[in-house]
Design a protein around this motif. Structure first.
Motif, PDB file in Angstrom:
ATOM      1  N   LEU A  84      -8.465   1.386   1.313  1.00  0.00           N
ATOM      2  CA  LEU A  84      -9.109   0.149   0.869  1.00  0.00           C
ATOM      3  C   LEU A  84     -10.602   0.153   1.173  1.00  0.00           C
ATOM      4  O   LEU A  84     -11.407  -0.380   0.394  1.00  0.00           O
ATOM      5  N   LEU A  85     -10.991   0.758   2.284  1.00  0.00           N
ATOM      6  CA  LEU A  85     -12.417   0.856   2.596  1.00  0.00           C
ATOM      7  C   LEU A  85     -13.146   1.718   1.569  1.00  0.00           C
ATOM      8  O   LEU A  85     -14.285   1.425   1.190  1.00  0.00           O
ATOM      9  N   ALA A  86     -12.490   2.754   1.097  1.00  0.00           N
ATOM     10  CA  ALA A  86     -13.091   3.607   0.076  1.00  0.00           C
ATOM     11  C   ALA A  86     -13.313   2.839  -1.222  1.00  0.00           C
ATOM     12  O   ALA A  86     -14.342   2.987  -1.898  1.00  0.00           O
ATOM     13  N   ILE A  87     -12.342   2.021  -1.585  1.00  0.00           N
ATOM     14  CA  ILE A  87     -12.497   1.197  -2.800  1.00  0.00           C
ATOM     15  C   ILE A  87     -13.640   0.213  -2.626  1.00  0.00           C
ATOM     16  O   ILE A  87     -14.470   0.021  -3.530  1.00  0.00           O
ATOM     17  N   GLY A 101      -4.146   9.569  -4.061  1.00  0.00           N
ATOM     18  CA  GLY A 101      -3.459  10.837  -3.843  1.00  0.00           C
ATOM     19  C   GLY A 101      -3.900  11.517  -2.564  1.00  0.00           C
ATOM     20  O   GLY A 101      -3.078  12.000  -1.773  1.00  0.00           O
ATOM     21  N   THR A 102      -5.219  11.518  -2.326  1.00  0.00           N
ATOM     22  CA  THR A 102      -5.769  12.192  -1.148  1.00  0.00           C
ATOM     23  C   THR A 102      -5.453  11.446   0.137  1.00  0.00           C
ATOM     24  O   THR A 102      -5.040  12.036   1.142  1.00  0.00           O
ATOM     25  N   ILE A 103      -5.648  10.121   0.102  1.00  0.00           N
ATOM     26  CA  ILE A 103      -5.571   9.335   1.333  1.00  0.00           C
ATOM     27  C   ILE A 103      -4.160   8.838   1.635  1.00  0.00           C
ATOM     28  O   ILE A 103      -3.725   8.812   2.789  1.00  0.00           O
ATOM     29  N   LEU A 104      -3.411   8.448   0.598  1.00  0.00           N
ATOM     30  CA  LEU A 104      -2.110   7.824   0.821  1.00  0.00           C
ATOM     31  C   LEU A 104      -0.935   8.720   0.451  1.00  0.00           C
ATOM     32  O   LEU A 104      -0.071   9.005   1.276  1.00  0.00           O
ATOM     33  N   LEU A 105      -0.882   9.163  -0.795  1.00  0.00           N
ATOM     34  CA  LEU A 105       0.322   9.837  -1.287  1.00  0.00           C
ATOM     35  C   LEU A 105       0.586  11.150  -0.567  1.00  0.00           C
ATOM     36  O   LEU A 105       1.750  11.550  -0.411  1.00  0.00           O
ATOM     37  N   ASN A 106      -0.472  11.819  -0.123  1.00  0.00           N
ATOM     38  CA  ASN A 106      -0.294  13.081   0.581  1.00  0.00           C
ATOM     39  C   ASN A 106      -0.366  12.929   2.102  1.00  0.00           C
ATOM     40  O   ASN A 106      -0.348  13.924   2.823  1.00  0.00           O
ATOM     41  N   ASP A 107      -0.464  11.702   2.567  1.00  0.00           N
ATOM     42  CA  ASP A 107      -0.495  11.470   4.010  1.00  0.00           C
ATOM     43  C   ASP A 107       0.834  11.915   4.620  1.00  0.00           C
ATOM     44  O   ASP A 107       1.909  11.632   4.075  1.00  0.00           O
ATOM     45  N   THR A 108       0.755  12.590   5.767  1.00  0.00           N
ATOM     46  CA  THR A 108       1.967  13.153   6.360  1.00  0.00           C
ATOM     47  C   THR A 108       2.981  12.095   6.768  1.00  0.00           C
ATOM     48  O   THR A 108       4.191  12.354   6.774  1.00  0.00           O
ATOM     49  N   ALA A 109       2.499  10.897   7.096  1.00  0.00           N
ATOM     50  CA  ALA A 109       3.429   9.818   7.456  1.00  0.00           C
ATOM     51  C   ALA A 109       4.032   9.189   6.204  1.00  0.00           C
ATOM     52  O   ALA A 109       5.251   9.057   6.076  1.00  0.00           O
ATOM     53  N   ILE A 110       3.191   8.827   5.247  1.00  0.00           N
ATOM     54  CA  ILE A 110       3.650   8.108   4.057  1.00  0.00           C
ATOM     55  C   ILE A 110       4.511   8.977   3.159  1.00  0.00           C
ATOM     56  O   ILE A 110       5.467   8.495   2.532  1.00  0.00           O
ATOM     57  N   SER A 111       4.202  10.261   3.094  1.00  0.00           N
ATOM     58  CA  SER A 111       4.904  11.144   2.152  1.00  0.00           C
ATOM     59  C   SER A 111       6.378  11.306   2.485  1.00  0.00           C
ATOM     60  O   SER A 111       7.154  11.762   1.645  1.00  0.00           O
ATOM     61  N   THR A 112       6.787  10.938   3.688  1.00  0.00           N
ATOM     62  CA  THR A 112       8.212  11.012   4.027  1.00  0.00           C
ATOM     63  C   THR A 112       8.998   9.845   3.447  1.00  0.00           C
ATOM     64  O   THR A 112      10.230   9.856   3.481  1.00  0.00           O
ATOM     65  N   GLY A 113       8.292   8.822   2.952  1.00  0.00           N
ATOM     66  CA  GLY A 113       8.969   7.647   2.405  1.00  0.00           C
ATOM     67  C   GLY A 113       8.527   7.348   0.987  1.00  0.00           C
ATOM     68  O   GLY A 113       8.334   8.255   0.168  1.00  0.00           O
ATOM     69  N   HIS A 114       8.334   6.062   0.700  1.00  0.00           N
ATOM     70  CA  HIS A 114       7.972   5.618  -0.643  1.00  0.00           C
ATOM     71  C   HIS A 114       6.826   4.616  -0.533  1.00  0.00           C
ATOM     72  O   HIS A 114       6.718   3.888   0.456  1.00  0.00           O
ATOM     73  N   ILE A 141     -13.114  -7.829  -1.220  1.00  0.00           N
ATOM     74  CA  ILE A 141     -14.417  -8.008  -1.858  1.00  0.00           C
ATOM     75  C   ILE A 141     -15.186  -6.691  -1.728  1.00  0.00           C
ATOM     76  O   ILE A 141     -15.403  -6.200  -0.619  1.00  0.00           O
ATOM     77  N   THR A 142     -15.582  -6.113  -2.868  1.00  0.00           N
ATOM     78  CA  THR A 142     -16.255  -4.819  -2.855  1.00  0.00           C
ATOM     79  C   THR A 142     -17.732  -4.975  -2.496  1.00  0.00           C
ATOM     80  O   THR A 142     -18.275  -6.088  -2.458  1.00  0.00           O
ATOM     81  N   GLN A 143     -18.393  -3.834  -2.275  1.00  0.00           N
ATOM     82  CA  GLN A 143     -19.819  -3.838  -1.959  1.00  0.00           C
ATOM     83  C   GLN A 143     -20.635  -4.444  -3.092  1.00  0.00           C
ATOM     84  O   GLN A 143     -21.709  -5.020  -2.852  1.00  0.00           O
TER      85      GLN A 143
END
Length: 462
Positions: free
Chosen positions: A455-458, A49-62, A424-426
């Motif tokens: 993905l880096l956060a995950i 939600g924070t990084i992708l869904l509310n991103d100003t670029a992504i939020s204009t699409g799907h 591969i996670t930490q």
């Protein structure tokens, strides 16, 4: 544990007879697992939600997201994961599966029969005639592959007959026909030569170098080109007009030319004929001999690293030729979806091998399914050798720090981008993911940066 038969078809486990302590312990474990699973999903959901869904670029699409852990057979997170998206070059993952499944360790360069009489009446009876049957291999006379066993074989023959019973549309449905002069939209053919590309290099005023030389006859000048050039080419032929422009070098796909004439021009002294005869039932029982060309993975790797559309289209044609006995991307796709890939969670609308078509529609979960299947069938080490990691291939500008934690395929069309692969996670957990973004109004770079951050956060948190 005691089982009590309730009917002929059902058995019920009686847990009530377990000691109270064991029941409490088991209940606690189940609850902890459930809470842990929910917790991970919620945490990733917050990050999304924070990084992708509310991103100003992504939020204009799907956007659709799916993250899966194969070791536990559990989805960590899904968002619009069963919805359909245009996947662009992520389609090549399905094509790669077809190639790895059916092309073996080495590509079939061509098939041939020898010491036969000619097939067409205009050729006199020849005892040393070699009949060539195409395989769709795009490495023939391709400078990327210096080792050319098929070429060396053909050079030794005196009389060749090119036998092709395939009818292949050069361009697929849903391709942007206005891009036909771009080298990323090379025509599909049953017997590619020179990568089906014409190289044009500016030499000096009114002079260009053309390769293959076979196409020099098709070039004409309309005005003096002093410092550079531009080219116009007919859609249904290879007639090219050179005029002033900014290009010093240009790659132009050629419209399917006469294979026999091009072979004869390349081989010089050999006689080469085209067969006009239709395939007959006895041809199906022909004992062909095979010339293998390149190790398959040495071909798949550049296909995936630079997202080569031409290689992908030819891969699907080659797989069709090996599995079905003829070349048809449409029939091969239909066969795969009814057999090897019949368990795909949401059946895709799969149109071409490269992902150039905007008619393609896939879900994030369908890519997760495929990537898991590929890992299980072909092995993790082989997958890692074929897919680019951070800082390489189409990921050259992304995931550079500690890059060996991601192996993935990008996909890009105007206003659509995708990334699907392995993470591969930490803590050493292997995850499979797919992120498909469509219909945003910015360029692809801000979307890719947001996906990278997600993905880096995950990776860092799990």
């Amino acid at each position: 544990m005691k089982y009590i038969k309730e009917s002929k078809k059902e058995m019920r486990l009686v847990i009530g007879q377990w000691p109270l302590g064991i029941r409490q312990w088991m209940g606690s474990l189940l609850m902890l697992g459930f809470i842990s699973s929910c917790s991970v999903s919620k945490q990733i959901g917050k990050q999304a939600g924070t990084i992708l869904l509310n991103d100003t670029a992504i939020s204009t699409g799907h956007i659709g997201i799916s993250i899966y852990e194969p070791a536990t057979n559990k989805y960590w997170y899904n968002y619009n994961a069963t919805h359909y998206f245009i996947p662009a070059s992520n389609t090549k993952l399905f094509t790669l599966y077809a190639g790895m499944k059916y092309l073996g360790d080495s590509l079939v360069g061509l098939r041939y029969t020898e010491n036969n009489t000619a097939l067409i009446d205009s050729i006199p009876q020849i005892t040393d005639l070699v009949k060539i049957f195409p395989s769709g291999d795009p490495t023939f006379l391709n400078k990327e592959f210096p080792f050319q066993p098929a070429l060396e074989f053909l050079k030794k023959q005196k009389h060749l007959e090119f036998c092709d019973f395939n009818q292949i549309e050069p361009l697929s449905t849903g391709w942007a026909w206005g891009d036909y002069l771009e080298d990323y939209m090379t025509s599909r053919t049953s017997f590619p030569m020179y990568k089906n590309i014409i190289d044009i290099k500016f030499i000096r005023k009114d002079s260009v170098l053309v390769h293959p030389k076979y196409f020099e006859k098709d070039v004409s000048f309309v005005r003096t080109a002093d410092s550079g050039f531009s080219v116009k080419k007919d859609f249904l032929s290879n007639k090219m007009t050179v005029m002033p422009g900014k290009d010093r070098f240009k790659k132009i796909p050629f419209f399917p030319a006469s294979t026999a004439q091009m072979l004869q021009d390349t081989l010089k002294q050999q006689s080469v004929w085209n067969s006009s005869r239709r395939m007959k039932s006895e041809d199906l029982e022909t004992k062909y001999k095979i010339i293998h060309s390149q190790p398959s993975d040495s071909f798949f790797k550049p296909m995936m690293y630079r997202s080569d559309n031409f290689y992908a289209e030819q891969t699907l044609l080659m797989a069709s030729n090996e599995q079905l006995g003829y070349m048809s991307n449409e029939k091969m796709i239909d066969t795969l979806l009814k057999t090897d890939l019949k368990d795909v969670p949401q059946k895709p609308k799969w149109v071409d091998g490269s992902g150039l078509s905007r008619y393609n529609l896939f879900t994030p979960q369908s890519f997760v399914y495929l990537l898991n299947k590929m890992k299980n069938e072909f092995g993790w080490n082989r997958i890692k050798n074929i897919l680019p990691t951070g800082g390489t291939g189409t990921l050259s500008s992304y995931y550079k720090k500690d890059s060996s934690f991601i192996y993935a395929k990008t996909g890009t069309l105007s206003n659509n981008c995708a990334l699907s692969g392995y993470l591969i996670t930490q803590k050493g957990k292997l995850l499979i993911f797919s992120v498909l973004a469509n219909n945003y109004i910015t360029g692809a770079t801000p979307v890719r940066r947001a996906v990278e951050k997600f993905l880096l956060a995950i990776r860092e948190n799990y």
